[in-house]
Design an enzyme around this catalytic site. Structure first.
Site, PDB file in Angstrom:
ATOM      1  N   LYS A 190       0.655  -1.189   0.041  1.00  0.00           N
ATOM      2  CA  LYS A 190      -0.030  -0.002   0.014  1.00  0.00           C
ATOM      3  C   LYS A 190       0.812   1.324   0.055  1.00  0.00           C
ATOM      4  CE  LYS A 190      -4.104  -2.111  -0.075  1.00  0.00           C
ATOM      5  NZ  LYS A 190      -3.830  -3.484  -0.125  1.00  0.00           N
TER       6      LYS A 190
HETATM    7  C1  LIG Z   1     -10.169  -2.849  -1.754  1.00  0.00           C
HETATM    8  C2  LIG Z   1      -9.576  -3.654  -0.542  1.00  0.00           C
HETATM    9  N1  LIG Z   1     -10.299  -3.522   0.284  1.00  0.00           N
HETATM   10  C3  LIG Z   1      -9.743  -4.427   1.566  1.00  0.00           C
HETATM   11  C4  LIG Z   1      -8.636  -4.889   1.420  1.00  0.00           C
HETATM   12  C5  LIG Z   1      -7.953  -5.546   2.655  1.00  0.00           C
HETATM   13  O1  LIG Z   1      -7.025  -4.783   3.330  1.00  0.00           O
HETATM   14  P1  LIG Z   1      -5.999  -5.777   4.317  1.00  0.00           P
HETATM   15  O2  LIG Z   1      -5.084  -6.854   3.327  1.00  0.00           O
HETATM   16  O3  LIG Z   1      -5.224  -4.657   4.839  1.00  0.00           O
HETATM   17  O4  LIG Z   1      -6.962  -6.381   5.133  1.00  0.00           O
HETATM   18  C6  LIG Z   1      -7.809  -4.916   0.296  1.00  0.00           C
HETATM   19  C7  LIG Z   1      -6.388  -5.441   0.454  1.00  0.00           C
HETATM   20  O5  LIG Z   1      -5.485  -5.466  -0.544  1.00  0.00           O
HETATM   21  C8  LIG Z   1      -8.380  -4.198  -0.816  1.00  0.00           C
HETATM   22  O6  LIG Z   1      -7.564  -4.273  -1.665  1.00  0.00           O
END
Ligand SMILES: Cc1ncc(COP(=O)(O)O)c(C=O)c1O
Length: 392
Positions: A190
């Site tokens: 990210k």
């Molecule tokens: C659009 C979106 N929402 C939620 C998430 C979930 O993020 P995390 O991996 O921090 O839980 C991601 C993960 O890449 C994502 O791309």
């Protein structure tokens, strides 16, 4: 004909941008004697909220946790329907199931890849209680229209801002002056990373108070501090909460990354501008369209191929890039194609035509602050070479 020369080394799809400053801060944390949730996590929450101009920020161990807690804190549960997009990572939809509600999918706007407000409206029923718009790739959803609908039908809006740190809608940062919540991801790829991590942001005091309880084992107050001088050993468990908190080693990374964010964003922007300029000159690929209301965070650079002009499809295009030593990814395989969702809801081809058309064409190209000029030039040349080789 292109005079393309294949490079010797592979360009990875993604690499975190970590400096000696992050390493120093993590070591300091280890030496401080406080490595679980503590003062650095609290400071990161405060600095993050300040950066966005938001009232509250609750640090968690993932964006998935933040999305889950947002729904719990808004009281969404059994019997409720929550509308979201198929063009997202599965956790957006999974968390709807985790609270016992039903996910309802609305097709995307092909131009941006974000959920189409007209499609949301078609899916609203008396059971609809919330919408989760996903700011896909760092584009932003048409928030004025979504919040208008939310007001009209009394819906809670949980913005999935996993990709949208630094994105703006009509000049305002996502997360600033929120009527609902925004959930950020600090996963390794990210724009700001803590390895794994997330943040829930809101201006609503009640949501903030509930989120802290749900994410902190259901404990009644700031229990992280109970081992410090003056901290109290007494607490109640007022909800069957989750162990979702961030801890100080992550926050140490987050604080330094936040201080470097503007510089890292500028670097992303510069690469994205080059891609936009150069890919606009190639007829068989389609650079992302950025509406006037959007300031893009350039979390992802999602290039679409134009299969009508090529003798190969997207999958072969990816193989060709790989053979030329360029790493890629695909964001996303639609959630509605995932077996647990097709089994539950019987989705079929044709249910989400814009999502399907988009999915067939997309390739995410490397875009990160440490990508060099030479590497991004090479990626452009590799795409051009493949198009020349396989043009109809
Ligand atoms: C659009 C979106 N929402 C939620 C998430 C979930 O993020 P995390 O991996 O921090 O839980 C991601 C993960 O890449 C994502 O791309």
């Amino acid at each position: 004909m292109s005079n393309f020369t294949k490079r010797e080394t592979f360009i990875p799809y993604n690499q975190p941008d970590l400096t000696d400053a992050e390493i120093h801060e993590v070591v300091e944390t280890l030496r401080s004697g406080w490595i679980a949730k503590g003062p650095r996590t609290v400071k990161f929450e405060q600095e993050f909220a300040k950066y966005l101009g938001a009232k509250h920020a609750v640090a968690m161990n993932s964006c998935t946790a933040a999305l889950h807690v947002a729904l719990l804190s808004a009281g969404i549960g059994k019997g409720d329907e929550v509308i979201t997009t198929p063009m997202t990572f599965a956790s957006t939809a999974n968390t709807i199931l985790h609270v016992g509600a039903t996910p309802v999918f609305a097709d995307i706007d092909y131009q941006t890849g974000c959920i189409d407000p007209d499609e949301i409206e078609k899916k609203i029923t008396p059971r609809t209680k919330a919408v989760i718009p996903v700011h896909y790739s760092g584009q932003v959803c048409d928030l004025d229209r979504i919040y208008e609908m939310a007001d009209k039908y009394g819906l809670f809006v949980s913005e999935d801002a996993a990709h949208a740190l630094g994105s703006r809608y009509k000049g305002r940062l996502i997360g600033n002056h929120l009527k609902g919540t925004a959930a950020y991801s600090f996963y390794a790829t990210k724009n700001l990373t803590t390895g794994e991590g997330g943040m829930l942001v809101t201006d609503d005091d009640q949501i903030d108070a509930k989120a802290r309880i749900w994410a902190g084992q259901g404990m009644s107050h700031n229990a992280w501090n109970r081992y410090a001088k003056g901290g109290t050993w007494q607490y109640d468990i007022c909800e069957p909460g989750f162990k979702y908190n961030m801890f100080d080693i992550q926050a140490a990374l987050g604080l330094v990354q936040l201080s470097r964010l503007e510089d890292m964003q500028l670097r992303r922007l510069k690469i994205a501008q080059k891609y936009q300029r150069e890919f606009a000159k190639i007829d068989a690929v389609e650079p992302p369209f950025v509406p006037e209301y959007t300031t893009h965070s350039w979390h992802l650079y999602v290039l679409r191929i134009v299969p009508e002009l090529l003798t190969i499809g997207r999958d072969q295009f990816i193989t060709e890039l790989n053979e030329r030593n360029v790493g890629t990814s695909v964001h996303f395989i639609p959630v509605t194609d995932m077996s647990t969702y097709t089994k539950r809801y019987g989705f079929q081809k044709g249910d989400f035509p814009q999502t399907e058309k988009h999915f067939e064409r997309i390739i995410s190209l490397p875009l990160y602050p440490t990508l060099t000029e030479e590497q991004s030039d090479y990626i452009v040349a590799a795409v051009r070479d493949i198009v020349e080789k396989y043009h109809k």
